[in-house]
Design a protein around this motif. Structure first.
Motif, PDB file in Angstrom:
ATOM      1  N   ALA A  18      43.344  17.713 -56.134  1.00 25.65           N
ATOM      2  CA  ALA A  18      43.894  16.918 -55.029  1.00 25.65           C
ATOM      3  C   ALA A  18      43.724  17.617 -53.687  1.00 25.65           C
ATOM      4  N   THR A  19      43.652  18.942 -53.687  1.00 36.14           N
ATOM      5  CA  THR A  19      43.501  19.680 -52.437  1.00 36.14           C
ATOM      6  C   THR A  19      42.062  20.149 -52.201  1.00 36.14           C
ATOM      7  N   ASP A  20      41.284  20.319 -53.279  1.00 27.96           N
ATOM      8  CA  ASP A  20      39.896  20.781 -53.143  1.00 27.96           C
ATOM      9  C   ASP A  20      39.110  20.310 -54.358  1.00 27.96           C
ATOM     10  N   ALA A  39      38.524  11.051 -63.560  1.00 26.34           N
ATOM     11  CA  ALA A  39      39.552  10.015 -63.412  1.00 26.34           C
ATOM     12  C   ALA A  39      39.774   9.891 -61.907  1.00 26.34           C
ATOM     13  N   GLY A  40      38.910   9.120 -61.265  1.00 29.31           N
ATOM     14  CA  GLY A  40      38.849   9.096 -59.814  1.00 29.31           C
ATOM     15  C   GLY A  40      37.693   9.962 -59.327  1.00 29.31           C
ATOM     16  N   VAL A  41      37.330   9.803 -58.065  1.00 35.29           N
ATOM     17  CA  VAL A  41      36.155  10.494 -57.528  1.00 35.29           C
ATOM     18  C   VAL A  41      36.502  11.335 -56.305  1.00 35.29           C
ATOM     19  N   GLY A  42      37.743  11.800 -56.246  1.00 32.51           N
ATOM     20  CA  GLY A  42      38.123  12.731 -55.193  1.00 32.51           C
ATOM     21  C   GLY A  42      37.998  12.183 -53.786  1.00 32.51           C
ATOM     22  N   GLY A  43      38.120  10.878 -53.639  1.00 29.34           N
ATOM     23  CA  GLY A  43      38.037  10.275 -52.310  1.00 29.34           C
ATOM     24  C   GLY A  43      36.633  10.138 -51.770  1.00 29.34           C
ATOM     25  N   MET A  44      35.631  10.492 -52.585  1.00 24.99           N
ATOM     26  CA  MET A  44      34.232  10.397 -52.152  1.00 24.99           C
ATOM     27  C   MET A  44      33.603   9.115 -52.675  1.00 24.99           C
ATOM     28  N   SER A  45      32.464   8.775 -52.122  1.00 20.34           N
ATOM     29  CA  SER A  45      31.650   7.726 -52.728  1.00 20.34           C
ATOM     30  C   SER A  45      31.008   8.288 -53.979  1.00 20.34           C
TER      31      SER A  45
END
Length: 252
Positions: A18-20, A39-45
Motif C-alpha cells: 500500500a505504501t510502495d 489482488a489489485g494493481v497498486g493504483g497503476m494501469s
C-alpha cells in the motif's frame, strides 16, 4: 508446470504494498519468487504494472478480482489480464447473501459458467477460490462440490486453498484428489499447532509434502503462497515459506 511454479499472493504483503507497491515487488523477486498472484494493481494501469514487472523479472500467475467487478466490467478485466500476461483469472470470495443454500450455489454456477466461457474465449482460464464456508454441509454435499458438478469444466476451474480445507475439517489431500484435473492452482498455507491461526508454510500442522505430491498428480500448475495474517514481519514470513518449499522441490 512452470519451471519455478512458486507464486506469492500479494495480499500477504498488502500493508507494505500500500505504501510502495513496486518496491515490494522487488523484494518478492529478491526472495526468489518467480511470479505473483495479484489482488489489485497498486493504483497503476495494467500496462504500467506490466512494464515494472518485466523490469523486475516477475510473471503474474493470476489475479483475484471480486465477483461484482467480474459481473460488471468483464471485458475490461480480460483486457487487463491479457496486458499483464496472466493466464488465470480468479473469483476470490462470495458474499454471504449469495451462498446460503444449494439453490444459491446452483445459481452461482450458472453465473460462473457465463463468466468462464468469455474468459476461455479470450484464451485464459477462470478459477473459483474457496474458503471454509463452501465446505460446510448442504444436505449430503457441500457448496464447493455443487460448483464442481454444476460448473462446465471447459469454463470454470478451481483454486484449492489447503488451509481453508483443513479449517473446515476436510483433508486437503483428499480434496485435491477429488478435484483432479480441475484445480490448476493451489493456495499453500499452513495452520499453527493448537490455535488454527495462519503459519508459514512448513511450520504448521499440514502435511505439505503430501499436499505437493497430490497436487502434482492432480495437474496443478502453480503453487501460490499466501498468509492472510503474519505473526512475524510479512517479508520474513514469505521468505520462510519460500525457502521451505524450495528445499522440498529441489529434492524432486
Amino acid at each position: 508446470m512452470a519451471t519455478n511454479p512458486l507464486s506469492l499472493q500479494m495480499y500477504t504483503l498488502r500493508d507494505l504494498a500500500a505504501t510502495d507497491y513496486v518496491g515490494t515487488l522487488r523484494k518478492v523477486k529478491e526472495i526468489g519468487y518467480g511470479a505473483v498472484e495479484v489482488a489489485g494493481v497498486g493504483g497503476m494501469s495494467a500496462a504500467a504494472l506490466r512494464q515494472e514487472l518485466d523490469a523486475i523479472g516477475l510473471m503474474v500467475s493470476g489475479a483475484h478480482v471480486p465477483i461484482q467487478m467480474l459481473e460488471s466490467q468483464l471485458n475490461a478485466i480480460i483486457a487487463a489480464m491479457q496486458t499483464l500476461g496472466a493466464p488465470y483469472l480468479i473469483c476470490p470470495w462470495m458474499p454471504p447473501e449469495r451462498r446460503q443454500s444449494a439453490d444459491d450455489y446452483r445459481a452461482l454456477a450458472r453465473i460462473l459458467n457465463s463468466i468462464g466461457a468469455a474468459v476461455a474465449d479470450a484464451g485464459l482460464t477462470f478459477c473459483y477460490h474457496h474458503h471454509d464456508f463452501e465446505l460446510h454441509p448442504l444436505g449430503d454435499t457441500t457448496g464447493l462440490h455443487l460448483l464442481l458438478h454444476e460448473c462446465d469444466p471447459r469454463a470454470v476451474a478451481f483454486e484449492i486453498d489447503v488451509y481453508w480445507a483443513a479449517y473446515a475439517g476436510v483433508d486437503p489431500v483428499q480434496l485435491i484428489n477429488e478435484f483432479a484435473g480441475r484445480a490448476p492452482l493451489i493456495h499453500l498455507k499452513d495452520m499453527a499447532p493448537g490455535s488454527r491461526t495462519f503459519a508459514e508454510v512448513g511450520y504448521g500442522t499440514l502435511d505439505i509434502p503430501a499436499i505437493l505430491s497430490a497436487a502434482r498428480t492432480a495437474g496443478a500448475q502453480w503453487f501460490v503462497v499466501e498468509q492472510d495474517v503474519c505473526q512475524r514481519p510479512p517479508l520474513e514470513s514469505v521468505r520462510m515459506s519460500y525457502e521451505y518449499l524450495k528445499g522440498l522441490m529441489s529434492d524432486k
